[in-house]
Every structure is written in C-alpha cells, then in structure tokens.
Design a protein around this motif. Structure first.
Motif, short mmCIF file in Angstrom:
data_model
loop_
_atom_site.label_atom_id
_atom_site.label_comp_id
_atom_site.label_asym_id
_atom_site.label_seq_id
_atom_site.Cartn_x
_atom_site.Cartn_y
_atom_site.Cartn_z
N SER A 135 0.87 -1.17 0.00
CA SER A 135 0.00 0.00 0.00
C SER A 135 0.91 1.22 0.00
O SER A 135 1.72 1.40 0.91
CB SER A 135 -0.88 -0.02 1.25
OG SER A 135 -1.63 1.17 1.34
N LYS A 163 -2.88 5.00 -2.67
CA LYS A 163 -3.90 5.81 -2.03
C LYS A 163 -4.30 6.91 -3.00
O LYS A 163 -3.44 7.53 -3.64
CB LYS A 163 -3.34 6.43 -0.74
CG LYS A 163 -3.06 5.41 0.34
CD LYS A 163 -4.34 4.76 0.83
CE LYS A 163 -4.10 3.88 2.04
NZ LYS A 163 -5.33 3.26 2.53
N ASN A 190 -10.26 5.50 0.81
CA ASN A 190 -10.62 5.73 2.21
C ASN A 190 -11.79 6.72 2.35
O ASN A 190 -11.70 7.72 3.07
CB ASN A 190 -9.41 6.22 3.02
CG ASN A 190 -8.36 5.14 3.22
OD1 ASN A 190 -7.29 5.19 2.60
ND2 ASN A 190 -8.65 4.14 4.03
N LEU A 292 -0.56 -0.29 9.26
CA LEU A 292 0.80 0.15 9.61
C LEU A 292 1.24 -0.48 10.92
O LEU A 292 1.86 0.17 11.77
CB LEU A 292 0.86 1.69 9.71
CG LEU A 292 0.30 2.49 8.54
CD1 LEU A 292 0.34 4.00 8.86
CD2 LEU A 292 1.07 2.23 7.24
N TYR A 322 8.46 -0.36 6.94
CA TYR A 322 7.84 0.51 7.95
C TYR A 322 8.83 1.02 8.99
O TYR A 322 8.77 2.17 9.39
CB TYR A 322 6.73 -0.25 8.69
CG TYR A 322 5.68 -0.82 7.78
CD1 TYR A 322 4.52 -0.11 7.50
CD2 TYR A 322 5.85 -2.06 7.16
CE1 TYR A 322 3.55 -0.62 6.65
CE2 TYR A 322 4.89 -2.58 6.30
CZ TYR A 322 3.75 -1.85 6.05
OH TYR A 322 2.80 -2.36 5.20
O1 OSB Z 1 -7.22 1.83 4.29
O2 OSB Z 1 -6.04 0.09 4.22
C1 OSB Z 1 -6.23 1.23 4.65
C2 OSB Z 1 -3.24 2.34 6.77
C3 OSB Z 1 -3.88 2.98 7.79
C4 OSB Z 1 -5.26 3.08 7.77
C5 OSB Z 1 -5.99 2.53 6.73
C6 OSB Z 1 -5.35 1.86 5.70
C7 OSB Z 1 -3.96 1.79 5.70
C8 OSB Z 1 -3.17 1.19 4.65
C9 OSB Z 1 -1.78 0.74 5.00
O3 OSB Z 1 -3.53 1.09 3.50
C10 OSB Z 1 -1.60 -0.72 4.88
C11 OSB Z 1 -0.30 -1.14 5.48
O4 OSB Z 1 0.70 -1.14 4.77
O5 OSB Z 1 -0.27 -1.47 6.69
#
Ligand code: OSB
Ligand code: MG
Length: 368
Positions: A135, A163, A190, A292, A322
């Motif tokens: 992601s 995103k 999102n 995350l 990360y």
């Molecule tokens: O919508 O999947 C999501 C991170 C924080 C909140 C929502 C999301 C995300 C990610 C990160 O897309 C996914 C990751 O690498 O942990």
C-alpha cells in the motif's frame, strides 16, 4: 485456558517514511501492545488503533479505557475452552472491535504457545506461503510515485495499491497504467468520494484496476451498491465491514465483489474467520488489510492470511518498509517472489523483543 493478567503498553515508533492517505498523514505511530498471561505463558498482540478517530471512531485512548474498564473485567480469571470463545463473551460491549481484537488475538497467541503449535495452524490455515502486495501513500509528485512503484515491483511485490483522493486520482492512475501496463493495480480512497461522484468513478474502468477500495462513505453500504451496479471495476470494502452481518448485507445487496479483512476492524481472529468462511461460501475473495502495524500486529496478519480464501495479495509486507528496527525477532521478510512464509515456530512465530519494547514504552498498566 484462564486469563490471569493483562499488560497494556504504549510505545512510539517512527515510520521509515511518512504515510499519507485521503484522511491523514502519519509519521509516527502510537502503538498499543497487549500481553496476556495465561497459565504462565504470555500471548502478545496489538490493538490496531490510531491516535486519532479518523479511520474509525476508536483511538488508542478509547481502546485503553474500554480494555481496562470493560473488556478485561469481563474475562479476567474466567475459564475458556479456547480463545475462540472470547469474542462472543465480549458481545455486551457494542463495537470497539479494535480493543476486542487486541485482547482476543493476544489470547490466541497464548493458546498456541501453550499447545506448542503455530498460531496459523491452530486457526485452521492451509497456505504456508502467502502472497503480498504493498500500500503506497499519496506522493508529492507522479514521478516520485512511479519511482516508488518501480522499487516495490523490483522487490517482488505482487500487486500495487495506491492511495487516491478526490482531485488526485486520474493523473496518478493514468501515469502508472501507462508506465506499467500489466501490473495488478488498485486504488484505495478511504471514503473520500460522494454518491454524486459515481459517474467520475466509472471512468476508472479504463485503468483496468484489480479493484477500487472503499471509495464512498464508511457507513454507506447502499451507495457502494449503486456504484458496483454501475461499474465493471470490482469494488472492495474496508471501512464499511465491521461484522459478519455487514459482510452478509454487502454481499447480498451487491455492494462489493471483494472484502478486505482487518483483524482490528472486525474484532479478532474468530470474527475474521467467520467473515472469511461466509465469503468463501459465497465465492467472494478476501485479502488481509494492514494498519501500519508493528511486527507484533503484523505477525497476526500473517497467521490470518493462511486461511484458504485469502487468495488475493494482502497489505502484509516486510518490516523494513515501515521500521528501521522492528520489535519482533525475526523481522518479517518477503521473498523475491513477493511472498511471506508462515513460520513453523510456536505461537505467532515471532518473538517480541522485550528489551526494545521496554525501552520504547511511554506508559503501561498491569491489570489483574
Ligand atoms: O485503508 O487500508 C487502509 C493504513 C492505515 C489506515 C488505513 C489503511 C492503511 C493502509 C496501509 O492502507 C496498509 C499497510 O501497509 O499497513
Ligand atoms: Mg483501505
């Protein structure tokens, strides 16, 4: 199993690079760790909360409160046949799935350690090698995005999620499709769009996305149905799905073709497994979402991803994407083919680095 003690800890971890979504920009995570003691054995987990109520209404502080004042008193000292019984025993507390999921997944880890078996096997997982995607947050420029995607593809990741948000969607998606015509590509908004944006979202069909994740409001299944009926792009739901009932409704009304399962959002392994089973029976593929997580949470995501219907690459990737140094040993590593091997070691298979965790702890509370 009897739950004898729960330790809550807050540690702060700085991301290797900031992560930007349509709703926030994260540079450092306040991580909530849980250690459950049961029969002399520790089980570890992470409640996948953020510091702010932007992804969900839960925060690290609401989770701490709900765990200490409500959830822990409901389970402490009680005899459970298995961790599988815990989720239903917490039903009197409505919602607060991330708090519940932290407690429940810690108990699963403890049970697997007591039984001396890998957690993923105890859960009924069957795929020892899980496919991984990444992601990628919103970048300041399209050229930076293309470079990042190139790096992740060279590392072996099997699908790319970027995103997107209103006004920052067509340009990056078109540029990536032009540069990488054949990759498995998807966007995650999102919840940034409104029902009146459906005609705009329909134009994404020309990018041949593997799926479009949660474009509309977090509480609007019906609008996602309208979109899914209008477009050939598969819609994947994330924020909308907090329970088996939501998953059933989404599938029955045709609001999505794919579901992203997050342990925190649905309340732990038992709840996740039920949604997984429903989706399997309805031929709806699922994948494991990420929040995350530190290695402690990531280890649980790996275990869950071994269930048979996790056929699509998840947002489960290497520790080093990360953290400079993860809080588990060994760190999570991804093969050049973009896969993670589920470990044969007992429990989650990843040991919390206690000295490091102690050093990073900014507050803790021991509950008995
Ligand atoms: O919508 O999947 C999501 C991170 C924080 C909140 C929502 C999301 C995300 C990610 C990160 O897309 C996914 C990751 O690498 O942990
Ligand atoms: Mg998402």
């Amino acid at each position: 199993m009897k739950l004898d003690q729960l330790t809550l800890r807050e540690i702060h971890l700085r991301l290797v690079k900031p992560f930007e979504t349509s709703f926030d920009r994260t540079t450092e995570r306040r991580v909530l760790l849980l250690e459950v003691r049961s029969g002399g054995v520790s089980g570890w987990a992470e409640a996948t909360v953020d510091a702010d109520p932007y992804y969900s209404y839960e925060t690290i502080d609401t989770a701490w409160h709900i765990l200490r004042d409500f959830l822990w008193p409901m389970v402490r000292g009680r005899e459970f046949g298995s961790a599988a019984e815990i989720y239903d025993s917490l039903a009197r507390v409505r919602g607060h799935n991330m708090a519940k999921g932290g407690l429940e997944t810690a108990a699963w880890d403890a049970e697997a350690r007591q039984k001396n078996v890998p957690l993923w096997r105890l859960l009924g997982g069957t795929r020892q090698e899980i496919p991984c995607g990444v992601s990628i947050g919103i970048k300041p420029s399209v050229s930076e995005l293309i470079d990042t995607v190139g790096e992740e593809l060279r590392a072996g990741y099997q699908r790319i999620k970027i995103k997107i948000k209103k006004g920052n969607d067509v340009e990056p998606l078109a540029a990536l499709r032009e540069r990488f015509p054949r990759i498995r590509l998807m966007g995650d908004a999102n919840c940034d769009y409104k029902p009146e944006d459906i005609p705009h979202l329909k134009t994404f069909e020309r990018f041949f996305l593997m799926m479009l994740e949660q474009p509309l409001a977090y509480d609007d299944l019906y609008a996602h149905r309208e979109l899914q009926q209008a477009t050939s792009t598969p819609i994947c739901l994330d924020e909308c799905i907090h329970s088996l009932a939501h998953a059933r409704a989404a599938i029955e009304i045709g609001a999505c073709k794919i579901i992203n399962i997050k342990l925190g959002r649905v309340g732990g392994h038992t709840a996740a497994r039920r949604i997984h089973d429903l989706c399997r029976d309805r031929s709806v593929p699922v994948w494991c979402g990420g929040m995350l997580e530190s290695g402690v949470g990531r280890a649980h995501n790996i275990a869950m991803s071994t269930l048979e219907n996790f056929t699509l690459p998840g947002d489960v990737s290497a520790s080093k994407r990360y953290w400079q140094e993860d809080i588990i040993d060994p760190p999570v590593e991804v093969s050049p083919q973009g896969t993670i091997q589920a470990p044969e070691r007992r429990g989650s298979g990843f040991e919390p680095k206690l000295d490091m965790i102690e050093r990073l702890t900014v507050r803790s509370e021991v509950l008995r």
